[in-house]
Scaffold this motif. Structure first.
Motif, PDB file in Angstrom:
ATOM      1  N   LEU A  32       1.014  -1.293   0.001  1.00 19.58           N
ATOM      2  CA  LEU A  32      -0.009   0.011  -0.008  1.00 19.58           C
ATOM      3  C   LEU A  32       0.726   1.337  -0.021  1.00 19.58           C
ATOM      4  O   LEU A  32       2.128   1.335   0.721  1.00 19.58           O
ATOM      5  CB  LEU A  32      -0.904  -0.125   1.278  1.00 19.58           C
ATOM      6  CG  LEU A  32      -1.874   1.023   1.429  1.00 19.58           C
ATOM      7  CD1 LEU A  32      -3.108   1.033   0.357  1.00 19.58           C
ATOM      8  CD2 LEU A  32      -2.439   0.927   2.999  1.00 19.58           C
ATOM      9  N   ARG A  33       0.467   2.026  -0.956  1.00 19.36           N
ATOM     10  CA  ARG A  33       1.534   3.750  -0.774  1.00 19.36           C
ATOM     11  C   ARG A  33       0.346   4.765  -0.605  1.00 19.36           C
ATOM     12  O   ARG A  33      -0.723   4.699  -1.036  1.00 19.36           O
ATOM     13  CB  ARG A  33       2.255   3.790  -2.156  1.00 19.36           C
ATOM     14  CG  ARG A  33       3.027   4.806  -2.006  1.00 19.36           C
ATOM     15  CD  ARG A  33       3.652   5.058  -3.162  1.00 19.36           C
ATOM     16  NE  ARG A  33       3.127   5.039  -4.504  1.00 19.36           N
ATOM     17  CZ  ARG A  33       3.657   4.822  -5.333  1.00 19.36           C
ATOM     18  NH1 ARG A  33       4.953   4.544  -5.624  1.00 19.36           N
ATOM     19  NH2 ARG A  33       3.057   5.003  -6.625  1.00 19.36           N
ATOM     20  N   LEU A  34       0.626   5.410   0.313  1.00 25.59           N
ATOM     21  CA  LEU A  34      -0.297   6.801   0.955  1.00 25.59           C
ATOM     22  C   LEU A  34       0.442   7.982   0.607  1.00 25.59           C
ATOM     23  O   LEU A  34       1.852   8.187   1.009  1.00 25.59           O
ATOM     24  CB  LEU A  34      -0.770   6.608   2.179  1.00 25.59           C
ATOM     25  CG  LEU A  34      -1.354   5.209   2.826  1.00 25.59           C
ATOM     26  CD1 LEU A  34      -1.247   4.880   4.168  1.00 25.59           C
ATOM     27  CD2 LEU A  34      -2.938   5.273   1.922  1.00 25.59           C
ATOM     28  N   CYS A  82     -10.472  -6.440   3.392  1.00 25.67           N
ATOM     29  CA  CYS A  82      -9.734  -5.611   3.496  1.00 25.67           C
ATOM     30  C   CYS A  82      -9.395  -4.203   2.632  1.00 25.67           C
ATOM     31  O   CYS A  82      -9.312  -3.013   2.782  1.00 25.67           O
ATOM     32  CB  CYS A  82      -8.309  -5.911   4.065  1.00 25.67           C
ATOM     33  SG  CYS A  82      -8.001  -7.056   5.490  1.00 25.67           S
ATOM     34  N   MET A  83      -9.448  -4.426   1.325  1.00 23.61           N
ATOM     35  CA  MET A  83      -9.180  -3.618   0.413  1.00 23.61           C
ATOM     36  C   MET A  83     -10.444  -2.763   0.114  1.00 23.61           C
ATOM     37  O   MET A  83     -10.185  -1.491   0.017  1.00 23.61           O
ATOM     38  CB  MET A  83      -9.066  -4.270  -1.171  1.00 23.61           C
ATOM     39  CG  MET A  83      -7.519  -5.086  -1.220  1.00 23.61           C
ATOM     40  SD  MET A  83      -7.341  -5.802  -2.786  1.00 23.61           S
ATOM     41  CE  MET A  83      -6.909  -4.448  -3.809  1.00 23.61           C
ATOM     42  N   CYS A  84     -11.709  -3.410   0.262  1.00 28.29           N
ATOM     43  CA  CYS A  84     -12.672  -2.544   0.388  1.00 28.29           C
ATOM     44  C   CYS A  84     -12.856  -1.441   1.596  1.00 28.29           C
ATOM     45  O   CYS A  84     -13.219  -0.349   1.373  1.00 28.29           O
ATOM     46  CB  CYS A  84     -14.159  -3.466   0.545  1.00 28.29           C
ATOM     47  SG  CYS A  84     -14.324  -4.374  -1.059  1.00 28.29           S
ATOM     48  N   ARG A  92      -6.955   8.014  -1.195  1.00 28.55           N
ATOM     49  CA  ARG A  92      -5.794   8.128  -2.074  1.00 28.55           C
ATOM     50  C   ARG A  92      -4.800   7.102  -1.999  1.00 28.55           C
ATOM     51  O   ARG A  92      -3.767   7.419  -2.619  1.00 28.55           O
ATOM     52  CB  ARG A  92      -5.241   9.473  -1.693  1.00 28.55           C
ATOM     53  CG  ARG A  92      -6.193  10.734  -1.900  1.00 28.55           C
ATOM     54  CD  ARG A  92      -5.706  12.017  -1.556  1.00 28.55           C
ATOM     55  NE  ARG A  92      -4.472  12.287  -2.257  1.00 28.55           N
ATOM     56  CZ  ARG A  92      -3.673  13.333  -2.062  1.00 28.55           C
ATOM     57  NH1 ARG A  92      -3.820  13.923  -1.120  1.00 28.55           N
ATOM     58  NH2 ARG A  92      -2.692  13.415  -2.974  1.00 28.55           N
ATOM     59  N   ALA A  93      -5.257   5.830  -1.404  1.00 28.03           N
ATOM     60  CA  ALA A  93      -4.231   4.850  -1.368  1.00 28.03           C
ATOM     61  C   ALA A  93      -3.922   4.100  -2.436  1.00 28.03           C
ATOM     62  O   ALA A  93      -5.000   4.176  -3.599  1.00 28.03           O
ATOM     63  CB  ALA A  93      -4.844   3.964  -0.218  1.00 28.03           C
ATOM     64  N   GLU A  94      -2.903   3.812  -2.888  1.00 25.90           N
ATOM     65  CA  GLU A  94      -2.631   3.077  -4.055  1.00 25.90           C
ATOM     66  C   GLU A  94      -2.103   1.412  -3.706  1.00 25.90           C
ATOM     67  O   GLU A  94      -1.317   1.194  -2.785  1.00 25.90           O
ATOM     68  CB  GLU A  94      -1.420   3.587  -5.056  1.00 25.90           C
ATOM     69  CG  GLU A  94      -1.731   4.867  -5.404  1.00 25.90           C
ATOM     70  CD  GLU A  94      -0.454   5.545  -5.955  1.00 25.90           C
ATOM     71  OE1 GLU A  94       0.428   4.902  -6.088  1.00 25.90           O
ATOM     72  OE2 GLU A  94      -0.453   6.800  -6.220  1.00 25.90           O
ATOM     73  N   PHE A  95      -2.596   0.533  -4.220  1.00 24.45           N
ATOM     74  CA  PHE A  95      -2.410  -0.759  -4.007  1.00 24.45           C
ATOM     75  C   PHE A  95      -1.244  -1.571  -5.146  1.00 24.45           C
ATOM     76  O   PHE A  95      -1.151  -1.059  -6.105  1.00 24.45           O
ATOM     77  CB  PHE A  95      -3.632  -1.848  -4.034  1.00 24.45           C
ATOM     78  CG  PHE A  95      -4.637  -1.435  -2.808  1.00 24.45           C
ATOM     79  CD1 PHE A  95      -4.466  -1.873  -1.674  1.00 24.45           C
ATOM     80  CD2 PHE A  95      -5.547  -0.659  -3.360  1.00 24.45           C
ATOM     81  CE1 PHE A  95      -5.253  -1.458  -0.637  1.00 24.45           C
ATOM     82  CE2 PHE A  95      -6.567  -0.187  -2.404  1.00 24.45           C
ATOM     83  CZ  PHE A  95      -6.453  -0.849  -0.909  1.00 24.45           C
ATOM     84  N   GLY A  96      -0.585  -2.229  -4.457  1.00 30.20           N
ATOM     85  CA  GLY A  96       0.629  -3.225  -5.301  1.00 30.20           C
ATOM     86  C   GLY A  96      -0.133  -4.794  -5.474  1.00 30.20           C
ATOM     87  O   GLY A  96      -1.394  -5.014  -5.010  1.00 30.20           O
TER      88      GLY A  96
END
Length: 111
Positions: A32-34, A82-84, A92-96
């Motif tokens: 996760l990138r914030l 968890c993703m939901c 504004r989170a980005e998932f890997g």
């Protein structure tokens, strides 16, 4: 200056028991990138959103991009939920790419 009341509270913190792993559901890494460097606010948000679904995490600050990179360890059966929750709470989170957590070798030293 260091706040003594915070130090006293940290001293009294009790470790939480590790949640039992559901049968047949291995731990996975959800990157996760914030877009923030406020680690305390991020920790509070993650624990507030995920609660006991969050097994553990590793957090690092990316100063070049002014962002936090978090590797969340959750059970495979909880990834979608968890993703939901994360999308709803951290817009504004980005998932890997989700990967299975690598377990240490049986002969490896453990802390």
């Amino acid at each position: 200056m260091f706040d003594r009341s915070t130090a006293a509270a940290l001293h009294r913190a009790l470790p939480q028991p590790f949640p039992p792993q559901p049968a047949g559901s291995p731990l996975v890494v959800l990157p996760l990138r914030l877009p923030t460097t406020d680690t305390l606010a991020c920790r509070r948000a993650l624990h507030g959103l995920l609660g006991r679904r969050l097994a553990s995490y590793c957090m690092r600050v990316d100063t070049a991009r002014n962002a936090l990179c978090v590797d969340l360890n959750v059970h495979r059966c909880d990834v979608a939920q968890c993703m939901c929750l994360l999308v709803a709470g951290l817009t504004r989170a980005e998932f890997g790419h989700v990967e299975t957590l690598r377990q240490p070798a049986s002969g490896a030293a453990r802390p």
